[in-house]
Design an enzyme around this catalytic site. Structure first.
Site, PDB file in Angstrom:
ATOM      1  N   TYR A   1      40.259  45.929  31.360  1.00  0.00           N
ATOM      2  CA  TYR A   1      39.329  45.251  32.269  1.00  0.00           C
ATOM      3  C   TYR A   1      40.035  44.768  33.538  1.00  0.00           C
ATOM      4  CZ  TYR A   1      35.565  45.251  28.861  1.00  0.00           C
ATOM      5  OH  TYR A   1      34.572  45.635  28.017  1.00  0.00           O
TER       6      TYR A   1
ATOM      7  N   PHE B   1      43.039  36.970  39.330  1.00  0.00           N
ATOM      8  CA  PHE B   1      42.052  35.898  39.187  1.00  0.00           C
ATOM      9  C   PHE B   1      40.623  36.424  39.131  1.00  0.00           C
ATOM     10  CE2 PHE B   1      45.747  33.838  41.159  1.00  0.00           C
ATOM     11  CZ  PHE B   1      45.931  32.766  40.287  1.00  0.00           C
TER      12      PHE B   1
ATOM     13  N   CYS C   1      39.952  35.257  28.274  1.00  0.00           N
ATOM     14  CA  CYS C   1      41.020  34.464  28.888  1.00  0.00           C
ATOM     15  C   CYS C   1      41.032  32.978  28.562  1.00  0.00           C
ATOM     16  CB  CYS C   1      40.963  34.633  30.400  1.00  0.00           C
ATOM     17  SG  CYS C   1      41.447  36.280  30.891  1.00  0.00           S
TER      18      CYS C   1
ATOM     19  N   GLY D   1      48.320  49.992  31.306  1.00  0.00           N
ATOM     20  CA  GLY D   1      47.191  49.224  30.768  1.00  0.00           C
ATOM     21  C   GLY D   1      45.943  49.473  31.593  1.00  0.00           C
TER      22      GLY D   1
END
Ligand code: UDX
Ligand code: UDX
Length: 456
Positions: A12, A159, A273, A9
């Protein structure tokens, strides 16, 4: 630390995270694989698929030395000792849990692929944000591999926030690693912790069991989004009462128990998100028989929807209850500044509302590609596309417009020559600052009808 790492993947999250690992740990070999050949080609080019301040330099410094991009997923899996899974986990659009649950098909596909082609023992790291207990499913799939290899599954949620990805990766508040509470699990956690310890102080590396780690990520995003919805709910009351939401936020943020961050009232939070993760949390609560807890969190998303709707309505109402045929300038389309990402951007919803009211939109964003804007608004034919104009500068967008709506807080919008802009607009000219970045008093002084969020 000599370690062969693969990340499935190249989005971003996966791209910048792996670039940082390669940058900080030159002895590690990092390969980012993706089934999307175009994306991989972009990572190898001068124009990376992800815009992040500082990213280009880091990628260029490591690329083809210890950082590689490839579409050969199987080779990536086979060479690696540690495999990060960073594929997307969108909200399910079909079947059970549609509209709320996370769609785990890509994660499952990755696990199956790893089980099928792996040639030895591996550590598989969940980087994607996942519902709590996903690791159990991944473990089940992996353990049924045909060759009887052993796998350890870790949860290591990311995070980083977009726009500050490099800073966040370089100096994270914490790194969270969850693993099985047995000898094999502890050893795997230590391998990953040592990798991060190459640049992150040990005291910032938190280790937990798998489920705590998975749930912490959803909880962190839910709490952050909740703060925004909380201040946005107050903004509605401010508009009705004459209080100023910036002043209220400042005043309450001085309380050290509340703190000043994430109290910026806005046209609504966006990004890939927050909404997805809260809906996922809501679904989990329902699934585990906790309907009141589910409702509590669902309200955060409802408040966000209301905030977007209130903004569109305010524009229409101010412009004499009709925007039909009127040119409206849209300043900013990304979900926040310093990114080209438009996923769940408030701008999409505002623009859709305004198009439904038959407005003519003139959109300017410094980073977002026109194709992405057309696609997000479902404008496919030439004729449909002519309903919006994508402009090369904010000055072009504002020409002859009846109003400007600031939807992204790009820094350049703070230093424009608004007198010059006003002189090119239709009259009366309104400005709706959906990010509270400008002084309404100054704008009114020069002749704008200026509106902010949570301000009378
Ligand atoms: C994604 C999730 O959205 C987020 O929940 C999670 O925390 C991290 O991963 P992001 O990196 O922003 O975040 O997603 P995206 O930019 O869509 O990248 C995912 C990539 O995975 C895409 O490039 C896609 O082509 C790739 N992919 C997807 C695979 O390589 N294989 C698959 O089977 C599915
Ligand atoms: C978020 C989390 O911050 C990050 O930790 C997690 O890994 C992924 O989700 P991101 O979506 O990239 O990161 O951006 P963030 O800075 O959190 O902003 C999200 C949205 O909230 C943006 O639309 C932003 O404009 C909005 N926002 C943020 C506000 O409206 N007010 C604020 O005070 C802060």
């Amino acid at each position: 630390m000599k370690l062969n790492i693969c990340c499935i993947g190249a989005g971003y999250v996966g791209g910048p995270t792996m670039a940082m690992i390669a940058h900080k740990v030159p002895s590690a070999k990092v390969t980012v694989v993706d089934i999307n050949a175009e994306r991989i080609a972009a990572w190898k080019s001068d124009k990376l698929p992800v815009f992040e301040p500082g990213l280009q330099e880091i990628v260029e410094g490591c690329r083809d030395k210890n950082l590689f991009f490839s579409t050969d997923v199987d080779a990536g899996i086979q060479e690696a000792e540690v495999i990060f899974v960073s594929v997307n986990t969108p909200t399910k659009t079909y079947g059970m849990g549609a509209g709320k649950a996370a769609d785990l098909r890509y994660v499952e596909l990755c696990a199956r692929r790893i089980a099928e082609v792996a040639n030895g023992t591996k550590i598989v790291v969940e980087k994607s944000t996942l519902p709590v207990r996903t690791a159990a499913s991944i473990q089940r799939i992996l353990h049924q591999n045909p060759k009887g290899h052993q796998f350890q599954v870790l949860s290591n949620p990311e995070f980083l926030a977009e726009g500050t990805a490099i800073q966040d990766l370089e100096n994270p508040d914490r790194v969270l690693i969850g693993g099985n509470e047995d000898e094999g699990g502890r050893a795997a956690v230590e391998t990953l912790a040592s990798l991060y310890a190459e640049w992150v102080p040990r005291e910032k590396i938190i280790t937990t069991n798998l489920w705590s780690s998975e749930l912490s990520k959803l909880t962190a995003n839910a709490f952050l989004a909740q703060r925004i919805s909380s201040i946005n709910s107050i903004s509605a009351l401010c508009e009705a009462t004459g209080a100023n939401v910036d002043e209220v936020a400042h005043a309450i943020g001085k309380d050290s128990r509340i703190g000043p961050k994430f109290l910026k009232s806005s046209v609504g939070f966006g990004g890939s998100c927050f909404q997805k993760d809260i809906l996922n949390l809501v679904y989990l609560c329902q699934h585990f028989g906790l309907p009141e807890v589910a409702e509590y969190w669902e309200q955060v998303v409802r408040m966000n929807d209301l905030q977007k709707r209130r903004f569109s309505e305010r524009i229409v109402k101010t412009l004499f209850n009709t925007v039909s045929g009127k040119r409206l300038a849209i300043f900013g389309y990304a979900f926040k500044k310093d990114t080209n990402d438009i996923r769940e951007s408030a701008a999409i919803y505002i623009c859709r509302d305004l198009l439904e009211e038959k407005a003519q939109l003139a959109i300017y964003d410094p980073q977002v590609e026109p194709a992405a804007i057309y696609e997000s608004l479902g404008l496919t034919s030439e004729e449909e596309r002519s309903r919006i104009e994508i402009c090369p500068s904010p000055y072009d967008a504002a020409k002859k417009a009846h109003a400007i709506a600031i939807l992204t807080e790009w820094d350049i919008f703070k230093t424009l020559d608004y007198e010059k802009i006003l002189s090119s607009m239709a009259r009366p000219a309104a400005l709706f600052d959906g990010r509270n970045i400008l002084s309404l008093t100054e704008l009114r002084k020069i002749g704008f009808e200026a509106h902010g969020i949570g301000k009378a």
